[in-house]
Write an enzyme that holds these catalytic residues in place. Structure first.
Site, PDB file in Angstrom:
ATOM      1  N   CYS A   8     -53.311  13.873  48.109  1.00 42.01           N
ATOM      2  CA  CYS A   8     -53.156  13.644  46.670  1.00 42.01           C
ATOM      3  C   CYS A   8     -52.554  14.910  46.065  1.00 42.01           C
ATOM      4  O   CYS A   8     -51.925  15.693  46.780  1.00 42.01           O
ATOM      5  CB  CYS A   8     -54.474  13.228  46.008  1.00 42.01           C
ATOM      6  N   THR A   9     -52.752  15.134  44.799  1.00 37.99           N
ATOM      7  CA  THR A   9     -52.126  16.280  44.145  1.00 37.99           C
ATOM      8  C   THR A   9     -52.918  17.556  44.387  1.00 37.99           C
ATOM      9  O   THR A   9     -52.458  18.474  45.051  1.00 37.99           O
ATOM     10  CB  THR A   9     -51.967  16.022  42.630  1.00 37.99           C
ATOM     11  N   GLY A  10     -54.125  17.630  43.829  1.00 39.23           N
ATOM     12  CA  GLY A  10     -54.891  18.874  43.879  1.00 39.23           C
ATOM     13  C   GLY A  10     -55.982  18.924  44.927  1.00 39.23           C
ATOM     14  O   GLY A  10     -56.635  19.948  45.089  1.00 39.23           O
ATOM     15  N   ASN A  11     -56.222  17.804  45.625  1.00 42.37           N
ATOM     16  CA  ASN A  11     -57.245  17.728  46.670  1.00 42.37           C
ATOM     17  C   ASN A  11     -58.648  18.028  46.152  1.00 42.37           C
ATOM     18  O   ASN A  11     -59.471  18.596  46.837  1.00 42.37           O
ATOM     19  CB  ASN A  11     -56.874  18.641  47.844  1.00 42.37           C
ATOM     20  N   THR A  12     -58.896  17.612  44.893  1.00 42.07           N
ATOM     21  CA  THR A  12     -60.244  17.775  44.341  1.00 42.07           C
ATOM     22  C   THR A  12     -60.894  16.443  43.965  1.00 42.07           C
ATOM     23  O   THR A  12     -62.086  16.412  43.676  1.00 42.07           O
ATOM     24  CB  THR A  12     -60.248  18.676  43.077  1.00 42.07           C
ATOM     25  N   CYS A  13     -60.119  15.348  43.966  1.00 41.65           N
ATOM     26  CA  CYS A  13     -60.652  14.052  43.533  1.00 41.65           C
ATOM     27  C   CYS A  13     -60.375  12.951  44.552  1.00 41.65           C
ATOM     28  O   CYS A  13     -61.234  12.614  45.353  1.00 41.65           O
ATOM     29  CB  CYS A  13     -60.052  13.629  42.187  1.00 41.65           C
ATOM     30  N   ARG A  14     -59.158  12.409  44.501  1.00 43.42           N
ATOM     31  CA  ARG A  14     -58.841  11.205  45.279  1.00 43.42           C
ATOM     32  C   ARG A  14     -58.881  11.426  46.779  1.00 43.42           C
ATOM     33  O   ARG A  14     -59.552  10.672  47.501  1.00 43.42           O
ATOM     34  CB  ARG A  14     -57.462  10.659  44.875  1.00 43.42           C
ATOM     35  N   ASP A 120     -55.006   8.816  39.183  1.00 48.27           N
ATOM     36  CA  ASP A 120     -55.746  10.079  39.217  1.00 48.27           C
ATOM     37  C   ASP A 120     -56.845  10.069  38.162  1.00 48.27           C
ATOM     38  O   ASP A 120     -56.564   9.981  36.970  1.00 48.27           O
ATOM     39  CB  ASP A 120     -54.775  11.234  38.958  1.00 48.27           C
TER      40      ASP A 120
END
Length: 154
Positions: A8-14, A120
């Site tokens: 994903c984008t920031g690797n903190t959620c999805r 997101d």
């Protein structure tokens, strides 16, 4: 070992939620030693999983407490057997990093035989995170047969 990288984008959620859910699926299917799951972000710093992602995963009996975001690397892509992105934009970014590897890069929805992106939830409510996790779980279940087939070919 069949290695899957979720992006994903920031690797903190999805992608960390997807990794936890997929790791759990593999374990429940008795494939924990066969399928290795990792996650990374295309624009990640070293951050813990978001508080809402941690909470939603805890409610599902899973744990992201020790997760720290990781920047996606070419070495990680090269060592992966399957790369699953959360959006088409992520897929294009990964394909740009890894020319010649497009045959193993899919969006999660594509592999599940569906269209669309996983939205997101960053900065959203815990309900938005729960809905995101539910969407990811449904896509993983829809793609599970393909994942097992691919892992069996390795």
């Amino acid at each position: 070992m069949f290695k899957i990288v979720l992006v994903c984008t920031g690797n903190t959620c999805r992608s960390p939620m997807a990794a936890a859910l997929l790791t759990d699926l593999a374990a429940k299917a008795g494939l924990a030693g066969t399928i290795l799951v990792d996650s990374a972000g295309i624009a990640a710093g070293r951050q813990p999983a978001s508080a809402a992602a941690q909470s939603v995963m805890r409610q599902a009996g899973l744990n992201l407490d020790r997760h720290y975001s990781e920047q996606l690397s070419l070495a990680q892509l090269q060592s992966a057997d399957l790369i699953l992105t959360m959006t088409q934009a992520h897929k294009r970014a990964v394909a740009g990093m890894a020319p010649g590897m497009t045959d193993k890069i899919y969006t999660l929805a594509e592999l599940a035989g569906q269209a669309g992106d996983v939205a997101d939830p960053y900065g959203g409510s815990e309900t938005e995170y729960r809905n995101c996790a539910r969407q990811i779980q449904q896509l993983l279940l829809a793609a599970w047969g393909k994942i097992v087939t691919l892992a069996g070919k390795k």
